[in-house]
Each structure stands twice: as C-alpha cells, then as structure tokens.
Design an enzyme around this catalytic site. Structure first.
Site, PDB file in Angstrom:
ATOM      1  N   GLY A 104       0.837  -1.030   0.060  1.00 25.05           N
ATOM      2  CA  GLY A 104       0.003  -0.028  -0.126  1.00 25.05           C
ATOM      3  C   GLY A 104       0.722   1.357  -0.036  1.00 25.05           C
ATOM      4  N   GLU A 107       1.602   1.611  -3.643  1.00 28.97           N
ATOM      5  CA  GLU A 107       0.461   2.236  -4.205  1.00 28.97           C
ATOM      6  C   GLU A 107       0.082   3.645  -4.046  1.00 28.97           C
ATOM      7  OE1 GLU A 107      -1.573  -1.244  -2.311  1.00 28.97           O
ATOM      8  OE2 GLU A 107      -2.238  -1.657  -4.528  1.00 28.97           O
ATOM      9  N   GLU A 127       2.433  -7.991  -1.902  1.00 28.49           N
ATOM     10  CA  GLU A 127       1.220  -8.640  -1.246  1.00 28.49           C
ATOM     11  C   GLU A 127       1.248 -10.259  -1.641  1.00 28.49           C
ATOM     12  OE1 GLU A 127       1.536  -5.811  -2.484  1.00 28.49           O
ATOM     13  OE2 GLU A 127       0.073  -4.085  -1.698  1.00 28.49           O
TER      14      GLU A 127
END
Ligand code: 3H9
Length: 698
Positions: A104, A107, A127
């Site tokens: 994340g 991201e 992930e």
C-alpha cells in the site's frame, strides 16, 4: 498499530509525513489522518502543492497486516479511495520515498504525480507473499507505468527491488542523491500549472499488451512450477489481465473483489501467519534484544563434506573469512573444487559477478592443522554424525581455540550436552543445525544445551541473520524439533507400504499436498545409508513393543542407497535423476508384508495425509509440552524453512488449527485404537481438543 500523519507547510507546499513506527504501516488511524490531511490541504487555498513522505527509517511498509485478521477490520477510510483522491488532486502531489515503499505504501506513490527516491530505497508490491493481491490500485497502475510483462513479474513474484532498477523500469522518476525532501518540494513547485501525469490515464503499455494476448498464458505456464499450489500469483495475473482488458475503474473493481476474496482465504491466513512467525523467532524469553553479542569476524568449519561446504559458502557469501579444516589434503582439495564449481555455475547464470566470486573464494583458506583455527570467533563442526568423533574434535578445538571462541556443531541428532561436556567452555557450545541444500534452505535450527549462555545464543541468533538464515532456537532431544517430527511422518509412510501402498503413490499424494517431494524420493536424494547406519546402532536399544518397519533395511541390504547407487526406492537410468518405478521394490515390499503377516489392502490417497501428518503434529505437541520449542509458530518456521512444508498452509501446527484440533485428536485416537503405540495422542493435543482451542491459542 496506531499512528498518525505529521503535517508541515513550506512556502505553499504541504508535507504529509506518514508516522507509524516501525514501518509506517497504513493502520486505520494513519488512513484516517491521511484522508483528513489530504482534504485539508486540497481545500486550503494557501496550499498549492503536496509532498507525501514517511518519518523515520522508511516511507511505508504498506497496509497494517494485523488489521486483516481482526474480526471486523475497519474499512473506512478505504485506502483505494484515499489513493484515488491523491491521483485526482488538482494540486500536484509528489512522493518522496526513502528506505522502503512496499505494498500500500508504493500504491500511494504510484498515484502521485511524480515519484522521487533516495539511492538504495527498496520498492515493490509484496502482497502476493501474503497470499493476496495488491488491493489499492497497484495491479492497475503498475502496468500503466511500466511494460506489462515487467509488471507481471514484479507483482506475481512480490520481490522488492532497488529504486535504481525501478527507475529503469519507469515507475520511479528520479533518484535523489541530495536532500530528498527539498528536491521533492522543488519538483512539486515545478509541476504547478502543468498538465499533471495521472497514472490511471496512461495507456501506452496497455495498448502494447493488448496486441500480445499470449503474454498472460505464457506467464501462467511459467508460474506452474515456481508457484505450485499457491493461489495468489495467479490472482495477480488475473488482475493485470483486467488492467489490460478493462477500463481503469472496472479494473479497480475487479482488483477489489479478488483482494477481498483472497484476504478471507486459508492460504492468505497461512502466509500472514508465516510472515509474523518468521519475525517472532527472534523473540526469546529471558534473552532481550539488547543482550550483548560477540562480533563474528572470522570463522572456521571442521569437515569439508556436503554440509561443511555449504556452511563455508554461507559464511564467505556474508564476507566472513573461513578457515576450513579436514583430515586429508585430498578432502580439502575435493571440497574446494566443488565450492568453485558451484560459484562458477552462479556466475554463468548471471547470479554472481566474477569479482564477487573471486572475493568469496579469497575468504576461504584450507588447513590440516587445528591450531590454525585458534583465533577464530566461531567454529562450526560439520564432521560425520558420530558422537565419539565429535567429542574428539571438540576436545581438540577446546584445547587450541582462544577462550571466547564459540564452538558450534552441525549435528542433526546428537546430544549437545554430551558434546559440550568434553570442553571447559560448555557455555560456549551450541548446535547450529543447517539444512541441505544449505544454499536454498533458510533454516538454522540453533540448539541450546543446558549450559549454553545467553550471550552465545544471542550471538548465534545474530549470526544466523548475518548469513541470511532464519535462526530458530530449540532445546536438546533426539532429532531436535525438525527431525524428531520427521521421524514420526517418515515412519508412517513406511508402515503404509507394508499395509498396501507403493512409494510412488505416497510420494505423489505428499507432493500434491505441496511438499517439495515425497519421502521416498527425498530418501533417494539424500541417501539411505546414513539412516541405515543410525538404525543399526539403535537396534539393541529399540523398544520391542513399538512397531518397526524393516523395509528400508531390506533395500539397503541390496546395496540400494538411492540416486548415488542408481537405485533405492526407485531405479535411475545412468546419469539421470528421474525416479522410475521398480518391480524389484514392489516385490520386496510384498515380501516384507508377508513376512510380518500383514494382509495387504488398497490404501486410499485420502488416508495418506492424515496418516503421515497427524502423528507429526502430535509429536510437535509433545515437543511444545516439553519446552523443546518455544512456540508452535517456531515449529511452523522450522518446517517451512527447513523441510519445504508449503507456506500456503502456514506450517504443520497452523495447518492443524485450520483443520481443527478435535479432528486431529479424534483421528489419532481412532488410529491408536486400531494400531496402538505410535498413535497415542499427546496430552497437549487432548487438552486443546477438550478446550476447543488451537496451538495458536497457547
Ligand atoms: C498491503 O499493503 C495491502 C494493500 O495492497 C491493499 C490494502 C487495501 N503490517 O520486517 P521487519 C512489523 S499488504 C504490520 O523486522 P525490516 C513486523 O512484524 C502489506 N506489521 O522490518 C515487525 O514487528 P515486530 C504489504 C508490520 O526493516 C516490525 O514491523 N506490505 C508490517 O527488516 C519490523 O518489521 C508488505 O508485505 C505491516 N505491513 O523490513 C511488507 N510490516 O518488531 C511487509 C512490518 O513486532 N513488511 N511489520 O516483530 C516487510 O516486508 C518488512 O517489514 C519491511 C521492513 C521490508 C517493510
């Protein structure tokens, strides 16, 4: 995790710093703060641009993985929405990345209008290693920023790469040697008034991939071997395929659906367990993190056989000079030749540079004289598995080595206390059990004797890390944790042969379960003769009331020691490692069954898994009860990192909890009624079943 977002304003630029040590994980409170501070900056007319960065040692390690396991994980503020808001911002947003940007965290950066990184920063979407897909737009934005095939590789493998490499790929814009934050602020200002580059609207690589639909099938085919049994890598491919075939918003929806499904899956629960279990091993009661350790700057290895060679290479690879002792020049020369060959092979595969190979070889020196080990910080003995021999070696080492040299043994079965007893430094004696092949297997089973000091334990646990291993501390018992449990598993495989199964059937079922290979193929690979020697030595003391399978002994009596003799449980064509079914073995097994008066019956595939693994888990329960292992999750790490137990099942003890301890207990009780002896349920198993608990509750 708690955490927040710090805000600073510098000349019209808002700096939002993720603040949640140790990895700035995106917990509920960080997401809440980020969403709020983003809104505030976007609506504040005094703010023209934003920089997102991280406090402390890194940008961000991604979502808070612990939150995924909460009964009702807080969804809002939903990370993908916060990230979409960043990308949609009319004001330029620049990511200033240092240390690590993972999951994340990356991201967030992928949605910014520019990404700057410090040299050496590690970035990636790991992930998949947690059994999930990136769930905050990573599978949709990454293939818009870089070549789709490169995105497949990066996301489905989950490796973190250096920012320099990421810049070559094209998802980091600049490596900043000078002040990262100042440079990011300047970059944000230069973007003012320009058309902002929004990742979701980039199309070049998507259009290119649309013309090559076969890339996904080819990638899936390649995954088949590498990711056997894992669901998440295939789910990553599906998401990236959606990025190519669907509009961005629909791709995001698809990614979200897949993410939600996987997060609930047993595979992801198992892989998340594995992540934390591997970090838990270093927490040893009574030996806090700040326990003083000894610097290991030089080492010696005794014995230049298979294990000695790999241990030597492990040390040299970590830059530690190693003196290798063996009893003959021939053994030393042969060992060095094999080590060189192995390095040359790595160079030819592009895994190692010639310069690094030369550096590593230069760190290895050979000796026939123990006195040349006198000044080293640690000696790791990897001689033959004979107690008398090891005692002899340890007394010699004790006599020549400086007083603070740690004396370690690679024994896989022998009593560390006995070995330590011949030295005047039992507090400096410890087991360091490496696994074959030691260049692949990450486990180091570190065995503490009754007198091993905390200082020695802390030093060896640290050394494990230094040489890229996962050290798990265990106590002394026959076979320690790993092999003691292995015996329980292995024994049942032999009994099943006597009852009606064939090696190839058992091997196939266990391979399909996810083991790297079945027990009989494994035995052929490692050699049957060592076990035979050990069994012969134990024959006089073996309890007569316990069932014993003589099948392997009968094979050895025929000189069938596995691949090295061209025959074992299977036969092998000259120069080939491919096992072939052998009628000789089938006849031999039948003869053993007849001799024991066993009426052979069809053994179903379904019976093989419980029969082999439940006794192994039962042994794990005894080990826990005896305090030989510190925790169930340590046993899981031992089995995943030392024996190839599939990570997507989280190790045997975690897997047992998934199945349900009552199921395991009831099956063991039934088998105990049927077969007696080896199936007696461990008291801990009975207790957990009665209390409706699992190993994870201990
Ligand atoms: C994700 O991002 C999903 C999104 O796509 C979508 C969301 C909608 N959470 O490894 P270390 C703990 S999924 C919670 O020794 P290092 C760790 O347990 C996430 N805890 O540090 C340890 O705790 P303790 C994708 C975490 O410097 C401590 O922090 N991200 C997390 O050697 C220090 O960890 C990943 O998969 C976390 N995310 O390495 C990255 N990360 O001290 C996972 C760490 O109690 N993390 N902890 O034992 C890593 O790979 C490494 O921690 C990292 C730092 C490379 C970041």
């Amino acid at each position: 995790m708690s955490g927040s977002v710090d805000v600073d304003h510098r000349g019209g630029v808002a700096i939002l710093s993720l603040n949640n040590p140790p990895v700035n994980g995106l917990s509920f409170s960080v997401r809440t703060a980020l969403a709020a501070q983003l809104d505030a900056a976007l609506t504040d007319e005094a703010i023209q641009a934003l920089v997102v960065t991280g406090t402390g040692r890194m940008f961000c390690g991604g979502a808070d993985i612990r939150e995924f396991s909460q009964p009702t994980p807080p969804e809002t503020p939903y990370l993908p929405s916060v990230i979409n808001n960043i990308e949609a911002s009319a004001k330029p947003v620049v990511a200033a990345i240092h240390g690590v940007a993972a999951g994340g965290g990356l991201e967030i950066a992928l949605a910014c209008h520019a990404r700057l990184a410090s040299p050496g920063t590690r970035v990636g979407l790991p992930e998949v290693t947690l059994g999930i897909v990136p769930g905050a737009g990573g599978t949709q934005r990454m293939p818009r920023l870089i070549d789709v095939e490169a995105a497949l590789d990066l996301i489905a493998n989950g490796k973190l790469i250096r920012a320099e490499k990421a810049k070559q790929f094209g998802f980091i814009d600049e490596i900043v040697e000078s002040d990262l934050l100042e440079t990011a602020i300047t970059r944000a200002r230069t973007l003012l008034g320009t058309a902002l580059r929004r990742t979701s609207s980039l199309e070049n690589s998507i259009i290119e991939a649309k013309g090559k639909p076969s890339i996904f099938d080819t990638f899936r085919t390649n995954l088949a071997k590498r990711a056997r049994g894992f669901d998440a890598p295939y789910a990553c491919v599906e998401c990236i395929e959606a990025a190519v075939s669907l509009p961005f918003a629909d791709g995001l929806t698809k990614e979200h659906q897949i993410f939600r499904k996987l997060i609930e899956s047993d595979q992801s629960k198992a892989q998340r367990h594995a992540f934390f279990a591997e970090r838990e091993v270093s927490k040893i009661p009574g030996i806090p993190k700040d326990t003083p350790t000894q610097d290991i700057t030089t080492a010696a290895v005794v014995g230049f056989g298979t294990m000695g060679r790999s241990i030597t290479m492990n040390l040299a690879n970590a830059g530690i000079p190693v003196t290798v002792f063996d009893v003959s020049q021939e053994a030393l020369d042969r060992g060095l030749k094999i080590v060189k060959k192995s390095y040359i092979s790595s160079v030819s595969k592009g895994q190692l540079t010639q310069t690094d190979m030369d550096k590593r070889l230069a760190l290895i020196s050979l000796t026939l004289d123990y006195t040349n080990t006198k000044d080293v910080d640690v000696v790791i003995e990897a001689a033959l598995e004979e107690l008398a021999l090891k005692k002899e070696i340890f007394s010699q080492l004790d006599a020549v080595c400086k007083t603070d040299t740690i004396l370690a043994t690679n024994t896989s079965t022998l009593d560390i206390n006995e070995i330590a007893s011949v030295t005047k430094r039992p507090e400096k004696v410890i087991g360091t059990h490496f696994f074959n092949p030691a260049n692949v297997m990450r486990l180091m089973e570190n065995v503490r004797g009754v007198k091993t000091s905390k200082h020695t334990i802390a030093t060896i646990m640290k050394l494990s890390k230094t040489i890229g291993k996962i050290g798990v501390l265990v106590g002394v018992c026959d076979g320690f944790v790993g092999n003691r449990m292995l015996y329980a598993y292995r024994r049942q495989a032999d009994f099943l042969l006597e009852e009606g199964a064939q090696p190839q059937q058992i091997d196939k079922v266990l391979y399909d379960f996810g083991m790297p290979m079945g027990p009989f193929q494994m035995a052929d690979l490692t050699g049957l003769d060592i076990g035979w020697q050990i069994r012969k030595g134990q024959a006089a003391t073996r309890p007569k009331h316990l069932r014993y399978s003589p099948v392997a002994d009968r094979l050895c009596e025929l000189g069938r020691f596995g691949q090295k003799t061209g025959a074992g449980w299977y036969r092998y064509e000259k120069g080939s490692r491919t096992p072939k079914q052998d009628p000789v073995v089938e006849a031999l097994i039948r003869k053993v069954s007849d001799g024991l008066g066993i009426t052979r019956r069809p053994v179903s595939d379904d019976e093989i898994i419980p029969r082999c693994f439940y006794p192994l888990i039962n042994e794990g329960a005894k080990i826990l009860q005896e305090g030989i292992a510190l925790r169930a999750s340590d046993i899981d790490v031992i089995w995943m990192c030392g024996y190839g137990f599939p990570r997507f099942r989280g190790g045997p003890m975690f897997w047992a909890d998934l199945i349900g301890i009552d199921t395991i207990y009831n099956t063991m009780s039934r088998l105990y009624d049927e077969h007696g002896d080896w199936f007696e349920p461990a008291p801990l198993l009975a207790k957990l079943a009665k209390e409706d608990k699992g190993f994870g509750d201990l």
